[in-house]
Structure formats: C-alpha cells, structure tokens
Design an enzyme around this catalytic site. Structure first.
Site, PDB file in Angstrom:
ATOM      1  N   ASP B 310     -65.020 -45.503  39.101  1.00 57.99           N
ATOM      2  CA  ASP B 310     -66.027 -46.227  38.324  1.00 57.99           C
ATOM      3  C   ASP B 310     -67.428 -46.015  38.877  1.00 57.99           C
ATOM      4  OD1 ASP B 310     -64.866 -49.370  36.819  1.00 57.99           O
ATOM      5  OD2 ASP B 310     -65.158 -47.345  36.037  1.00 57.99           O
ATOM      6  N   ASP B 357     -54.373 -49.945  44.821  1.00 56.67           N
ATOM      7  CA  ASP B 357     -55.773 -50.129  45.217  1.00 56.67           C
ATOM      8  C   ASP B 357     -56.146 -48.980  46.145  1.00 56.67           C
ATOM      9  OD1 ASP B 357     -56.169 -53.754  45.456  1.00 56.67           O
ATOM     10  OD2 ASP B 357     -56.366 -52.327  43.802  1.00 56.67           O
ATOM     11  N   ASP B 359     -57.170 -48.671  48.983  1.00 58.72           N
ATOM     12  CA  ASP B 359     -56.832 -48.690  50.398  1.00 58.72           C
ATOM     13  C   ASP B 359     -55.362 -48.998  50.634  1.00 58.72           C
ATOM     14  OD1 ASP B 359     -57.038 -52.003  51.379  1.00 58.72           O
ATOM     15  OD2 ASP B 359     -57.519 -51.310  49.380  1.00 58.72           O
ATOM     16  N   ASP B 454     -54.458 -59.209  36.600  1.00 61.26           N
ATOM     17  CA  ASP B 454     -53.083 -58.816  36.907  1.00 61.26           C
ATOM     18  C   ASP B 454     -52.076 -59.887  36.504  1.00 61.26           C
ATOM     19  OD1 ASP B 454     -54.283 -58.797  40.316  1.00 61.26           O
ATOM     20  OD2 ASP B 454     -54.068 -60.481  38.910  1.00 61.26           O
TER      21      ASP B 454
END
Lengths: 246, 867
Positions: B310, B357, B359, B454
C-alpha cells in the site's frame, strides 16, 4: 550377534577410521564389541591404539586367531589382520576363493553374546577380503565421500544388489561449506531415502589430530562434530540391530 | 562533653556527610536532603577501611561517599544488571520476600503446623483413577440413559437455583462457603476435563449467590448520589459476573483440533495464494516473511506469493522482482488493509488465500498442516493458527517476565479460540490464517465496515453457514508491539472495532448463527467493554473513604462472607481452566492498563460506529533510550494519587471520624490497597526498558556445527538467533576464548531437516560460555536459507513454553504484588532522577550564591572552575 561389514567401492573414504570410531562409541555405550581387521593394510590397530601387530587373523590357522585379539580401554576387542608373508597371504586368498563362507564359519564358532556387535573393516571392493566380509555380514555399511565418484558407486550397488535390506550408505568427510558436498548429501538422501543414513559424518580436523595423539576421538575431543556424528551412527546401528532381531 | 557540644559535633558530622557548607542555614539543610551537591566533598576514591569496602561490596554501593546511596541500598538491593548500569536500582527477585520476611516466616510457621492437618481434611484417594471413574459414570449416563441424563440435568439446575437464591444468615453462609471451598480443593486435585467443569459449577454457585445477595439485600440505599453510585457499582459487578459466566461457557471444552493428512496424490492439492500486505513497514521486516513463505512445503506450481504494498515503494518492487514473488499495488489506500486484500483478491485466482502480516514468519509446514481440514470439510471457510511472538511485548520487556509468565495474548490463542472452536465460533485474527476464496468472495471480500475487519469477516462467514476452524499449533511467529503506546494503540483499535461490530452487526440479532456462536462472539466483544467497570472498581472504595457514602447497604462481615468465596473460588476455577495460559491475577493488570484508554473509543463507537479511522500498529522500531512513558501513565498516576489520598482519609476515619464502623473502613482500605497494587503494576509497565538490538533475538536451541579456521568442527547448540547474527551456547568444558577471538571468521552450519546450510560469520563476542557471531553480508539465497533453517523450521516453535512454572493462584498474587511495589519504586526513582537532572544547574547557581566570595571553600572553587 550382529555382524556389520564396512566396505566401499572407492579408496581412502575412511573405512578404518569409521570402524575404529564406531567400535569405540559402541564400547563406551557398554556393548560388547569385536572389531576385525580384514584389510591387508593392517591399520585398524593403529586407529585403536596399537601399531605393528604381526600376529592376526591372516597368520593364525584354524581357530587360533582368537588368541591374537587385544582389548582397548573402551572395552573393544579387536583382531588385527597381521603381517603375513606373501605366500601365506596368497594361500589365504585362494582359500577365500574356494570357500567364501570362510569368515562366517569362524565367526559362528565364536562364543559371543547375542547383543554383541562385530565390525569388520575390509579392503576396498572389488577384493576377496571385501567379498568375504560382505558374505559374513548381517548388514553391509558402504562408505563414501560426498562426490560423484562415491555416489556413482552407490548407484551401481543399489541397482546391482537384489535385496536392499542388508546394505546401507554412509557419507563420510562432509564439509558443509562446500556446495558440492551439500548437494551430494541432498542427492544421496533424496535418492536412496531408505538406504542412505540421514546422518553423515562431517569433516573434522579433530579426527586426524586424535589419531596423531594416539587417542580415541572421544577422549581427545568429545565435543567434536565427528564424535557426535559417530555416536549418531552407533545409535542407528543399535536400533537397526534391535529391529532386525525382532 | 556536654550535651550541646555533642549535638553540635553530631550536626557538623552530618553537615559534612551531606555537604551542607553553611550548617546555620536551614534552607540549605532542606535543599541538601533532596538535592545532591554538584560534587562531593573530596575524600579518597578508595574506601578508607576494609570494613567499609566489604559492606559496600555486599550491598552493591558503588560510590561509598554518597550517603543517600547507602540509605537506598539498605532498603533496595541492586539487580544483577546493576554492574553495568550504575544508575539502575532494580528490585532483586527476592526483594519483596525480604521486605515481608517476618510476615512470611510467621505465616509459614503457622502453615507448617496446620498444613498437614488441613490437607488431611481433604480425602486422599487415587486421583486419576477417581477421575476416570467419574468419566465412565458420566459417559454411561449420557450414552445409555439419555432420559436419566435430562432428568438429572433438570434436577441439578433446580438445585443450583435454590442454592444460589436461598437467603442465609452469616453463620450458615460461612459454613456453606467453607463446604464448597473444601469441595473445590478436592475437585481440583482430580485430573481431566470433567473436574474442570465441576469446578466451574462450584465457582458459579458462589458467584451466583453473591450476585443474588447483592441484588436482593444490598441495594437498599438512600436516594441521591449514594443510590446512583451504588447501582453503578452493582452494574459493574453484574458485568463481571456475566463475563465470568460467558467465559466459562466459551471455554467449556477446548476442541484441540488435530491436523488432517492431505491426500497422497499432489493432483488433489489446491492452489494457494499467499498475501503479505504491507503499508509503511521497513523492507527488512518483510524479507524474512517472504523468504519463509518461499520455503513452505507445497507444490511450487500451486503456490503463489504476493506482496501487497500500500506504500507503493520502488524498493519493495525491486525486492519482489529479485526474489521472484508477485507484487500488487493499487492506486489508493481506501479501507487500509481490508481494501488492500480485497483488491488483491480481484487480481489473483488461487482457490485458497493464506494471509500473513508482514512480520509473521511462517514455518515450512504451515500449509501442509492446515490445508487438510479444508479438504476434509468442504464447508470450512477459514482456518486460524495461533499468533506467537518471538520478541517480548511491552509487558514482558518492561516487567522482565519473558518466558516466565504467559503473555497477554496466550489466553486468547491458547484457550479461548480453542474453546470457540467447539462452538464453531473461531474468528479470523488478521494473520496466520487460510481462507477459502469462494465463501470470501460470496460475502464481498474482507469486511470494510469496521476497523476490526478480521473478526467481522469471520462473523459474516458464520452467518452464511460456513464453519471456521482453529488449529492450536504454532506455525508462524512474529514481532510483538514495540512500545506500550503502540500496544495500547493496537488494543484501542480492536476495542473500537469490536464495539462497532456490536452496534452494526450484533451477534445476538440477525440470522445465521447458532445460540452458542452468538454467545461466543458477544463475549469476545463484551470483553472490550471492561473499561468502565474496571474504572468503577478502581475508584469505588473512594466513595466511602472520601465522602462517607455507603453504596453497599450491608455490614462489612457480610461482604467478606459473600465476596470472598466468590473471589477465591473463581480464582481456583480460573487457575485450573486457564492457568497454563495466564497466571492468576495478571488479568487484572492487563485490564487496568487498558481500562482508561479503551473507555472512550468503545463508548464513542457504541454511540456512533462510523466515527474514527484505522490506525496502523507500528512495528520494527527501536526503543533507543530507557524512558518512562509519562504520557501513557498519567491516568494511572492520577488514580494512584486519588487512592493514596483516600488511604490517608481512610486512616483518619478509622481512628476518629468513623471509629464506630471499623469493619467498613478496613474493608474499603483493603480494597484501596489492592487497587493501588494493581495500579502500581500498571505503572511499572510504563517504565520502558531499553531495547538494544534492532534485530530481535529469538531464543531457540537447535544443533549447529561450528567450523573454525583450523579445520576443527564443533558440535554446538544455538542459544538465540536473529537475522543479523547467532548466539551459540558452548558446553561447559569449552571456553570460547580458546576457540576463537573477536574478529575471527568461522562457518556455522544449520540444517532444515533435509538440507544442511553453511553460513560465513564473524566472531563478535567470545567469553566464557557463549559465542556471539555476526553474519557477513549474505546473498539473497543465503538469507533465504538462513530464514528457512531458523524461523522456517517446522519444529521451530514446538516446546516454546517448556520450562515455564505452573500457575498457582497465590504465586500469581505475589507476582502482581511484587510488580506493584516495583512500579512505585520506579516512579520514585524517575522523580528523583528528573529532579536531580533538572535542578543541577540551578543548584550550581544557588551554591555559588551561598558561598561568600571572600573565603572560597574547596567546594565552591571546584564549582567555579566548572562554570
């Protein structure tokens, strides 16, 4: 008893070193171990702590060979090859050609416990000595280096041998920093997943240094990687023995 | 010597000690009591006598000339870290024990006498056998005699209702409470799931009795503020009771789903798209995730990895191209991560979507372990796996409890989601999950109406009739939030999102959900409304202590007899149910830290769900300096101040103003004290410990081969690793100094199960038992292999909880008390430090003013020479 022959199709891959190391490891685990030198080079004694042994298997007729055995501080009984004269050696080879079961007969007459392990160090194949060892063995451990030559040898063996149950491949002197070695190891593991041992023995200067010091590697550098690998192979052998015994 | 002379010499002695140069001036005395002098009176650097030297070593006094340090050290021992940080005054682990030594030894002695006799009261049998017998009876009744089962259940419900609502006088209640406590102490020795249920029921009995008693007898208050506050408190207690009940229902029986094997023919295996959304995180954070995703065991032609950027950064595009993964961007950033994922859905075609995600680093076995359920159950739309953090979160870092106490998220991922799974109410957590594309597109992609997209997505899937699954096997690990403010920011977002869902898509309304699904979702949302009740509990006793208002209309003894069983039994039941995932009383600390901050967002979101925006959690930064987050802890300090004043007033009431009702005062004082301990623990979290490494170290023990320059190869174990280097643990008999010294080049070989990978490295630390290595510049291929040999190992996170002590309720209480005390100490230190720092220069000027220029002392000459 569980009879293991250490053979190879290439020279200099470390049969004698590995035989000595394995027998030392098994002896330290408290097992009854007999190491037999079936290689005219007669070097197993050096690896196990004694040199220049002239009396041995090749020089003793009949069953008197048992009297030529020695015992190391690890509890390993070992029988040297001896230093026969050329004639005696030639006679012995003829006898082996006539009777391939020469060694297995002698071993069967041995008073040895069932859970004991016999390791036979043989000369490089093809040779009478190697064939004799293979004939006598419950399991033949083929050693090799992680290079195309040894892998080619493994390939031929896996094609040629009808039953794969009693052979196993072990890679020695593996240096993980070399791409070729890493690839050879991966290839061997993937190609012969049931036959090739998952544990190689890594290159380690400590092996040669221990020999130079006249010590077992487990006394010289117990934390060496090669010592750890040898213990792993020893454990694998014991598991194999208990599996086949059942 | 006469008395005045003696006093005078004593005064002079102290003056010398504190560096008061004009003993006649009381102002300077006062000043010196709090502010250290610019430099100390000159005394030799080495202590004059061996006695002082020994004493200072024993107590950890670094500068023997500093009197205030002596005073400090007599009370507080330095921590083991004090050797390197001279200013740090941590509490040694045994500090709390030392302070309460007389009390604890007294209690221990009493317990040693009573203990054996008391434990004899509880029947001793073969507990496992007894539990097995109970299970058999239950099974027999349930399977063979269902009619009997229903009759028994109805009878039990009736009995329960009667038992909770029967009014009793204090003696009867006492006997009853002692009886059910005895029952609980027996039941908790039985292993198995059925005794856990029984403990829950016993605890509910005590809690229902308490609430019933509160509702029926204690709300008879004077009209006015008392009545209002009384009902407010009662409402907060009802909330707690409801959450307790729903919590028990939610975790009734963790499903403990096991992975399902995939079919042996690869042709049946579906295609999977891996999405790694990112916005403003640095590239080094995402590298490991991409490499590990490339290492996942799945047919390569059926696996596609995409970075969803993004931020539209060129660096990322180049990286994706170099490494060989997909790169998707979109022209805008609407709806943040949800919009990003939805856009990527339109550009890809895989049958399944795995979301990580940036990480969260997956292991190689992630897909193989998770995908089986989708093939077995065609109706399964989503599979979630736990979020495991390999770096400590702010609580663990600041309180130094990493690996000793379960962290905040473990209750959710270890127990609650497993409990949800039984009721088919598992919800998506944003990462480390696989979603089936068909149902996802059916509901219109990831939900965009709320900031907790979510959970909302999973709710929509459940409403459509799809099932969701949870696999309680850690198959990915990531970075925890960096600082307390980031942590709170993340929780605020979740709280706001859950409140929005509660308003916009209430689980109790609408169709498509089963009753228990509604309960589970509602409980998860209710959990985030705990702000106001928690604040009420933290300030309730002040109503009495400050204003004398009675908001509970009863005598103190009754409160004790009704509330204590409720507290004790619920902590026994909770310890049994969730002890492995959260230590007792820690929930209070977590909730208190968040209480202030989530109150406003949740209330606003409840009233106006469309207000507010998504704020991304910061990850991968560095806490460079040790600091105390005053901003975050302001509310707590305010509450502490209020409570502290309340205690002061309370003591006054006890002694003079309300001496006729000592019970009530004492009870309120005890409650306030408990609040202060909890607040102290909350404050100690705000004292941020310094984070030294940029690359987070993960403690892991895998075998490795260390190859030295001289050809020797050593069998070692890793101690910890990060993307910059490796720490090796050496066996005791080998010292690192004899192997290598700093700067040496070595090779370290790790394996990923089938392959061995060697990495060139350089020694940076070589001391007695550890060897620290720093990796040289690794090529892309090497970096990928490193990730796959470490974070990507299938067994990387098995046994992550080994070595952690089991929970015991009293231990948990002691931990929290110790933390509370530490929090106050830290505040005191910070205040002292900032006072000394800020006023140092001012002190210089004032000292200069006090010295007469005609006869400068050695002190002022040093001061002048400094200026």
């Amino acid at each position: 008893m569980f009879i293991v022959a250490l053979c190879s199709t290439c020279g200099g891959v470390g049969r004698t070193t590995v035989t000595a190391g394995l027998s030392s490891a098994l002896g330290r685990k408290g097992r009854r171990v007999l190491a037999i030198d079936l290689d005219p080079q007669n070097m197993l004694g050096l690896h196990l702590g004694i040199n220049f042994l002239s009396d041995g298997l090749a020089t003793s007729p009949g069953d008197t060979w048992m009297e030529t055995s020695w015992r190391t501080s690890d509890g390993v009984d070992f029988v040297p090859f001896g230093n026969p004269s050329a004639d005696v050696a030639w006679q012995l080879e003829l006898e082996l050609k006539r009777d391939p079961g020469w060694l297995s007969q002698r071993l069967s007459r041995l008073d040895f416990p069932d859970e004991g392990i016999v390791l036979i160090d043989s000369a490089r194949l093809p040779s009478r000595w190697g064939e004799a060892a293979r004939h006598a063995a419950d399991l033949t451990l083929f050693l090799g280096h992680p290079d195309p030559g040894s892998l080619g040898g493994f390939d031929a063996l896996s094609r040629g041998s009808k039953s794969q149950d009693n052979i196993a491949f072990l890679l020695n002197d593996v240096d993980p920093t070399r791409t070729l070695h890493r690839d050879a190891l991966l290839l061997a593991r993937n190609r012969w997943p049931d036959t090739c041992l998952q544990y190689p023995i890594h290159r380690d200067e400590a092996v040669a240094e221990a020999l130079a010091h006249g010590q077992s590697i487990f006394d010289y550098a117990i934390r060496a990687q090669a010592a750890h690998d040898l213990q792993g192979v020893a454990t694998w052998l014991l598991n194999r023995h208990s599996m086949t015994a059942r | 010597m006469t008395l005045p002379t003696a006093i005078r010499s004593a005064l002079l002695f102290f003056a010398a000690q504190l560096a008061v140069t004009i003993p006649n001036s009381p102002r300077q005395w006062l000043w010196r009591l709090f502010i250290k002098p610019v430099c100390l009176p000159s005394r030799p650097l080495n202590p004059p006598s061996r006695l002082i030297a020994r004493l200072s070593r024993k107590l950890g006094v670094i500068d023997y000339r500093d009197t205030s340090e002596w005073v400090l050290r007599l009370l507080f021992l330095p921590s083991h870290r004090a050797a390197s940080e001279a200013n740090e005054t941590e509490l040694a682990p045994g500090f709390f024990e030392r302070l309460t030594q007389p009390l604890t030894s007294f209690v221990t002695v009493i317990w040693e006498h009573i203990g054996p006799a008391a434990s004899r009261l509880i029947p001793h049998t073969d507990y496992p056998a007894f539990s097995a017998r109970l299970n058999r009876w239950a099974e027999v009744v349930a399977i063979k005699h269902p009619f009997v089962q229903w009759v028994l259940l109805i009878l039990a419900t009736l009995l329960f209702t009667v038992a909770s609502t029967t009014p009793m006088n204090w003696a009867e209640q006492l006997v009853f409470s002692l009886f059910i406590w005895w029952l609980a102490l027996f039941i908790r020795r039985l292993p198995g799931n059925l005794p856990t249920l029984m403990l829950m029921i016993v605890s509910l009995l005590a809690s229902c009795r308490y609430i019933w008693w509160r509702a029926t007898t204690t709300l008879d208050l004077e009209p006015g503020p008392s009545l209002f506050l009384g009902f407010l408190l009662f409402a907060a207690e009802c909330y707690t009771w409801l959450v307790l009940l729903l919590g028990y229902l939610q975790t009734l029986r963790p499903l403990n789903r096991k992975p399902v094997a995939l079919p042996t023919g690869f042709s049946d295996w579906p295609t999977v798209d891996v999405f790694i959304p990112t916005y403003n995180e640095p590239l080094k954070v995402i590298r490991a995730t991409v490499f590990a995703a490339q290492g996942m065991d799945w047919p390569q032609e059926k696996l596609r990895i995409f970075i969803l950027d993004d931020g539209r950064r060129e660096q990322f595009r180049e990286f994706a191209e170099t490494v060989g993964v997909g790169y998707i961007i979109r022209p805008d950033n609407f709806h943040a991560k949800a919009g990003n994922l939805n856009h990527a859905l339109t550009k890809t075609t895989g049958e399944f979507v795995a979301i990580f995600d940036c990480d969260h680093i997956p292991t190689r076995s992630f897909l193989q372990v998770g995908m089986g359920w989708f093939l077995k159950d065609p109706n399964c739309a989503m599979l979630q796996t736990p979020h495991h953090f390999f770096s400590p979160d702010p609580f663990e870092r600041n309180l130094d409890t990493f690996k000793r106490v379960p962290n905040e998220g473990e209750l959710f991922y270890g127990l609650i989601q497993d409990g949800n799974d039984l009721w088919n109410a598992t919800f998506f957590c944003g990462s480390c999950a696989i979603i089936r594309r068909g149902p996802l597109e059916e509901i219109g992609g990831i939900a965009i109406e709320t900031v907790t997209e979510d959970a909302h997505t999973a709710l929509k899937l459940n409403r459509r009739g799809y099932s969701t699954a949870y696999l309680n096997i850690t198959q990915a690990a990531g970075l925890a939030t960096e600082s307390l403010s980031a942590h709170i920011g993340q929780r605020i977002r979740w709280a706001r999102g859950m409140a929005q869902i509660f308003r916009l898509d209430n689980p109790f309304l609408g169709k498509g959900l089963s009753f228990f699904q509604r309960l589970c979702y509602s409980n998860s949302m209710l959990h985030f409304f705990s702000g106001i009740p928690r604040l009420i509990f933290l300030t309730a006793p002040l109503c009495y202590l400050w204003f004398g208002m009675h908001i509970i209309n009863t005598e103190a003894i009754y409160i004790l007899i009704y509330a204590l069983p409720h507290i004790v039994l619920s902590s026994i039941a909770n310890s049994r149910n969730q002890g492995a995932h959260r230590h007792s009383f820690w929930g209070e600390v977590y909730e208190s830290v968040l209480a202030w901050y989530i109150t406003l967002p949740t209330t606003v979101a409840l009233l106006n769900p469309h207000f507010g925006k998504f704020n991304v959690t910061a990850k991968g930064g560095l806490v460079a300096e040790k600091f105390f987050d005053w901003t975050i802890s302001k509310p707590y300090i305010l509450l502490v101040a209020l409570n502290f004043l309340g205690i002061g007033v309370g003591i006054g009431r006890l002694l003079w103003w309300n001496a006729y009702e000592p019970g009530t005062v004492l009870l309120n004082l005890a409650w306030t004290l408990f609040n202060m301990i909890i607040l102290g623990a909350a404050i100690s979290v705000a004292s941020e410990a310094r984070q030294v490494r940029v690359n987070h170290r993960v403690a892991i023990r895998v075998p490795a081969i260390l190859q030295l320059g001289d050809g020797r190869a050593l069998h070692v174990y890793t101690q910890d690793y990060s993307l910059g280097g490796l720490g090796l643990a050496l066996p005791e008999e080998i010292s690192a100094t004899e192997l290598a010294k700093a700067g040496d080049k070595v090779w370290v070989t790790l394996d990923r199960g089938d392959q061995e990978c060697a990495f060139p490295a350089r020694v940076v630390i070589a001391n007695k038992s550890q060897l620290g290595l720093q990796f040289d510049e690794l090529s892309i291929a090497d970096e990928r292999r490193l990730v796959q040999c470490t974070f990507g190992r299938a067994d990387a996170w098995i046994g992550k909880n080994d070595g952690r002590p089991n929970d015991k309720p009293l231990e948990g209480f002691r931990e929290v008390c110790s933390l509370g005390l530490r929090g106050y100490l830290r505040i005191f230190q910070r205040i002292r430090q900032s006072l000394t720092n800020n006023l140092h220069s001012v002190a210089q000027h004032i000292v200069e003013k006090f010295e007469s220029p005609a006869s400068p002392t050695h002190l002022s000459s040093k001061v002048i020479s400094r200026l």
